[in-house]
Design a protein around this motif. Structure first.
Motif, PDB file in Angstrom:
ATOM      1  N   ARG A   1       0.824  -1.207   0.000  1.00  8.59           N
ATOM      2  CA  ARG A   1       0.000   0.000   0.000  1.00  8.59           C
ATOM      3  C   ARG A   1       0.863   1.264   0.000  1.00  8.59           C
ATOM      4  N   ILE A   2       1.878   1.281   0.845  1.00  9.05           N
ATOM      5  CA  ILE A   2       2.701   2.484   0.974  1.00  9.05           C
ATOM      6  C   ILE A   2       3.561   2.714  -0.272  1.00  9.05           C
ATOM      7  N   LEU A   3       4.174   1.647  -0.779  1.00  7.86           N
ATOM      8  CA  LEU A   3       5.032   1.810  -1.960  1.00  7.86           C
ATOM      9  C   LEU A   3       4.231   2.243  -3.187  1.00  7.86           C
ATOM     10  N   THR A   4       3.101   1.588  -3.445  1.00  7.47           N
ATOM     11  CA  THR A   4       2.384   1.874  -4.696  1.00  7.47           C
ATOM     12  C   THR A   4       1.616   3.191  -4.621  1.00  7.47           C
ATOM     13  N   ASP A   5       1.334   3.676  -3.416  1.00 12.70           N
ATOM     14  CA  ASP A   5       0.662   4.972  -3.293  1.00 12.70           C
ATOM     15  C   ASP A   5       1.653   6.127  -3.445  1.00 12.70           C
ATOM     16  N   ASN A   6       2.931   5.807  -3.479  1.00 11.79           N
ATOM     17  CA  ASN A   6       3.970   6.840  -3.584  1.00 11.79           C
ATOM     18  C   ASN A   6       4.986   6.472  -4.659  1.00 11.79           C
ATOM     19  N   PRO A   7       4.571   6.504  -5.926  1.00 13.19           N
ATOM     20  CA  PRO A   7       5.471   6.067  -6.994  1.00 13.19           C
ATOM     21  C   PRO A   7       6.783   6.839  -6.973  1.00 13.19           C
ATOM     22  N   HIS A   8       7.867   6.148  -7.300  1.00 14.43           N
ATOM     23  CA  HIS A   8       9.193   6.753  -7.452  1.00 14.43           C
ATOM     24  C   HIS A   8       9.737   7.360  -6.166  1.00 14.43           C
ATOM     25  N   GLN A   9       9.061   7.159  -5.048  1.00 16.33           N
ATOM     26  CA  GLN A   9       9.569   7.717  -3.786  1.00 16.33           C
ATOM     27  C   GLN A   9      10.411   6.660  -3.090  1.00 16.33           C
ATOM     28  N   LEU A  10      11.623   7.057  -2.714  1.00 21.78           N
ATOM     29  CA  LEU A  10      12.561   6.106  -2.117  1.00 21.78           C
ATOM     30  C   LEU A  10      12.329   5.991  -0.609  1.00 21.78           C
ATOM     31  N   PHE A  11      12.026   4.785  -0.132  1.00 23.00           N
ATOM     32  CA  PHE A  11      11.859   4.557   1.305  1.00 23.00           C
ATOM     33  C   PHE A  11      13.054   3.763   1.821  1.00 23.00           C
ATOM     34  N   PRO A  12      13.776   4.292   2.840  1.00 19.94           N
ATOM     35  CA  PRO A  12      14.833   3.494   3.457  1.00 19.94           C
ATOM     36  C   PRO A  12      14.208   2.267   4.130  1.00 19.94           C
ATOM     37  N   LEU A  13      14.922   1.167   4.158  1.00 25.02           N
ATOM     38  CA  LEU A  13      14.386  -0.041   4.801  1.00 25.02           C
ATOM     39  C   LEU A  13      13.993   0.241   6.250  1.00 25.02           C
ATOM     40  N   LYS A  14      14.749   1.135   6.871  1.00 26.49           N
ATOM     41  CA  LYS A  14      14.504   1.539   8.249  1.00 26.49           C
ATOM     42  C   LYS A  14      13.065   2.035   8.452  1.00 26.49           C
ATOM     43  N   TYR A  15      12.534   2.716   7.417  1.00 24.92           N
ATOM     44  CA  TYR A  15      11.158   3.210   7.496  1.00 24.92           C
ATOM     45  C   TYR A  15      10.201   2.061   7.808  1.00 24.92           C
TER      46      TYR A  15
ATOM     47  N   VAL B   1      14.004   1.389  -1.071  1.00 22.02           N
ATOM     48  CA  VAL B   1      13.169   0.679  -2.033  1.00 22.02           C
ATOM     49  C   VAL B   1      12.132   1.642  -2.580  1.00 22.02           C
ATOM     50  N   ARG B   2      11.797   1.474  -3.869  1.00 17.55           N
ATOM     51  CA  ARG B   2      10.751   2.314  -4.435  1.00 17.55           C
ATOM     52  C   ARG B   2       9.973   1.548  -5.495  1.00 17.55           C
ATOM     53  N   TYR B   3       8.769   2.081  -5.767  1.00 18.63           N
ATOM     54  CA  TYR B   3       7.883   1.473  -6.753  1.00 18.63           C
ATOM     55  C   TYR B   3       7.893   2.325  -8.011  1.00 18.63           C
ATOM     56  N   ILE B   4       8.131   1.701  -9.161  1.00 17.23           N
ATOM     57  CA  ILE B   4       8.121   2.417 -10.437  1.00 17.23           C
ATOM     58  C   ILE B   4       7.007   1.842 -11.306  1.00 17.23           C
ATOM     59  N   PRO B   5       5.992   2.671 -11.610  1.00 20.14           N
ATOM     60  CA  PRO B   5       4.888   2.169 -12.423  1.00 20.14           C
ATOM     61  C   PRO B   5       5.386   1.847 -13.838  1.00 20.14           C
ATOM     62  N   LEU B   6       5.136   0.645 -14.298  1.00 21.81           N
ATOM     63  CA  LEU B   6       5.507   0.245 -15.666  1.00 21.81           C
ATOM     64  C   LEU B   6       4.380  -0.613 -16.197  1.00 21.81           C
ATOM     65  N   TYR B   7       3.864  -0.240 -17.349  1.00 24.25           N
ATOM     66  CA  TYR B   7       2.770  -1.033 -17.921  1.00 24.25           C
ATOM     67  C   TYR B   7       3.322  -1.975 -18.980  1.00 24.25           C
ATOM     68  N   SER B   8       2.711  -3.131 -19.123  1.00 31.64           N
ATOM     69  CA  SER B   8       3.126  -4.067 -20.161  1.00 31.64           C
ATOM     70  C   SER B   8       2.556  -3.599 -21.499  1.00 31.64           C
ATOM     71  N   ARG B   9       3.198  -4.049 -22.593  1.00 31.15           N
ATOM     72  CA  ARG B   9       2.734  -3.640 -23.914  1.00 31.15           C
ATOM     73  C   ARG B   9       1.285  -4.069 -24.154  1.00 31.15           C
ATOM     74  N   ASP B  10       0.955  -5.265 -23.716  1.00 28.70           N
ATOM     75  CA  ASP B  10      -0.423  -5.760 -23.877  1.00 28.70           C
ATOM     76  C   ASP B  10      -1.416  -4.837 -23.183  1.00 28.70           C
ATOM     77  N   GLU B  11      -1.074  -4.452 -21.955  1.00 27.38           N
ATOM     78  CA  GLU B  11      -1.983  -3.620 -21.177  1.00 27.38           C
ATOM     79  C   GLU B  11      -2.154  -2.258 -21.852  1.00 27.38           C
ATOM     80  N   ILE B  12      -1.042  -1.693 -22.333  1.00 29.06           N
ATOM     81  CA  ILE B  12      -1.096  -0.401 -23.017  1.00 29.06           C
ATOM     82  C   ILE B  12      -1.952  -0.515 -24.273  1.00 29.06           C
ATOM     83  N   GLU B  13      -1.703  -1.567 -25.052  1.00 28.32           N
ATOM     84  CA  GLU B  13      -2.418  -1.727 -26.315  1.00 28.32           C
ATOM     85  C   GLU B  13      -3.921  -1.905 -26.069  1.00 28.32           C
ATOM     86  N   ASN B  14      -4.263  -2.731 -25.104  1.00 29.22           N
ATOM     87  CA  ASN B  14      -5.689  -2.946 -24.802  1.00 29.22           C
ATOM     88  C   ASN B  14      -6.357  -1.662 -24.335  1.00 29.22           C
ATOM     89  N   PHE B  15      -5.664  -0.929 -23.482  1.00 31.37           N
ATOM     90  CA  PHE B  15      -6.234   0.319 -22.975  1.00 31.37           C
ATOM     91  C   PHE B  15      -6.445   1.320 -24.107  1.00 31.37           C
TER      92      PHE B  15
END
Lengths: 276, 276
Positions: A12-26, A67-81
């Motif tokens: 929840r925390i990683l995906t709600d904050n794309p590209h934000q770096l969280f130290p493991l300590k967090y 650690v951080r979450y980077i949104p990346l869509y697959s080609r299939d998902e992009i094409e379908n959308f």
């Protein structure tokens, strides 16, 4: 706390904050858990995200790591959308007098623009922009969601020079299609000099506005890493700007026959970025 | 697939699509798992989200049932965020000539507006809007994020009547502070009649613009469920609209002394909604 509970919280925390770096300590402190447990949790999330094509979980080692979450869509998902978006845009009810295509409702619908932002972030995944740039008004939602995916601020160019925000840089530009002279403005304080930027806009015909934005960026000594447009018209084929990505191409919109012909842009079939 | 893996996937999908109802079948098919396993996964996510105050996981029974994620912030989280925002806004560098407060950078910063949208959604958690309404330009980011939290479209009122989107309703209104006559416009097709709406804007002084938006909503027979503003000035105390929620109150901004006095709105100490 059990592993499955920790994984719900971390995801929840990683995906709600794309590209934000969280130290493991967090996470060790928040979840009162050992570093080794959190590391194992992250490996599980990383692998299942990769298998399910839900985006990239990136771990950086070292003192400044995390650690951080980077949104990346697959080609299939992009094409379908995009194909689905074309179907929705092809509704004859969307044809407006003057051969315009009504798309305001879709580009202000959060679930649509959230996905468009994620797709632009996937297209430009190898870039590291400091800012996303757009022009008011209709470009704002897709540009904001692109900015969100990159976790950088959005800077909005105004059409008016009546901006009360200190010294302002204004330029005149000629709209490529209707050949009118317009003004666009940006306060000096809105964008530090020498920034790296990606320009995002909703619509491009001849490219006069896009070229104007490029010129305005030169005034700020900004480096334009990319230009992404939601819909570009097929004609004129030669635009006033080069090197842009257009998610959709509008082949034709005709008020007499009440018809719309629109398709995904060619880049999708060339792109390897989206496969990663 | 292991429980911890399923939980990562389910959490990612639910929280990336606030207020969107997913039938259990969606997850049983996607994850190739029994309904009983998915139900247990959801219970775990629900309980840990509740304990960690990460929002509400709501399960609806029956044929049209399913599960959805509703963003809800705790009062502590809201208060801390707003106090931090006040600190950032109190920077003397933000004082502009004419005693204006520069806040454009913050209201175009995704992580800030994402949180503001979630806070408005928490304030109005008992409402069921069909649309969020705002006025261009600076209201758009916070209103879009509020719309995203409610999973409803955003409708943007334009300042110009040169809108090429079919028949348009325009009204004149008097700005409460500078007593100028301005125009605001909305195409008929942008908002179906009899809609339920929440109005979100970035700034209110006398409330002339807000009252104009209310009047425009009457033209569309819309029911206004709420009015949320990011910053309201303390003076004039009596606004042209009633029943609004202001996240922040600007007590004073002074170009001579280069000072800003701003604080969270009083509603936060009355609200019980945010505790849920």
């Amino acid at each position: 706390m059990r592993r499955s509970e920790r994984i719900a919280v971390i995801t929840r925390i990683l995906t709600d904050n794309p590209h934000q770096l969280f130290p493991l300590k967090y996470f060790t402190e928040k979840l009162n858990s050992a570093k080794s447990s959190i590391s194992e949790d992250l490996t599980i999330i990383k692998e299942v995200f990769q298998n399910q094509k839900l985006g990239l979980i990136e771990t950086l080692a070292g003192a400044a790591g995390g650690v951080r979450y980077i949104p990346l869509y697959s080609r299939d998902e992009i094409e379908n959308f995009l194909k689905d978006l074309c179907t929705r845009l092809s509704d004859p009810e969307r044809v407006l007098p003057g051969n315009f295509l009504y798309m305001t409702d879709l580009i202000f619908t959060p679930e649509v623009v959230n996905k468009i932002g994620g797709i632009f972030a996937t297209c430009f995944a190898d870039k590291k922009p400091d800012y996303i740039i757009t022009m008011e008004t209709k470009g704002i939602p897709i540009a904001l969601m692109t900015a969100r995916a990159f976790n950088v601020p959005l800077v909005t160019i105004r059409r008016s020079s009546r901006v009360t925000e200190g010294s302002v840089v204004s330029i005149n530009y000629v709209t490529g299609s209707s050949k009118k002279i317009e003004t666009m403005s940006l306060p000096r304080k809105a964008l530090p000099v020498n920034s790296k930027v990606i320009i995002i806009d909703d619509f491009m015909k001849a490219g006069g506005t896009a070229r104007g934005m490029m010129e305005l960026m030169q005034e700020f000594k900004a480096e334009v890493l990319g230009l992404g447009v939601l819909v570009t018209t097929a004609k004129p084929e030669k635009k006033l700007v080069e090197d842009y990505i257009s998610l959709l191409v509008l082949e034709d919109v005709n008020n007499d026959t009440n018809s719309v012909v629109i398709r995904p842009g060619d880049w999708i079939y060339k792109s390897t970025e989206a496969d990663s």
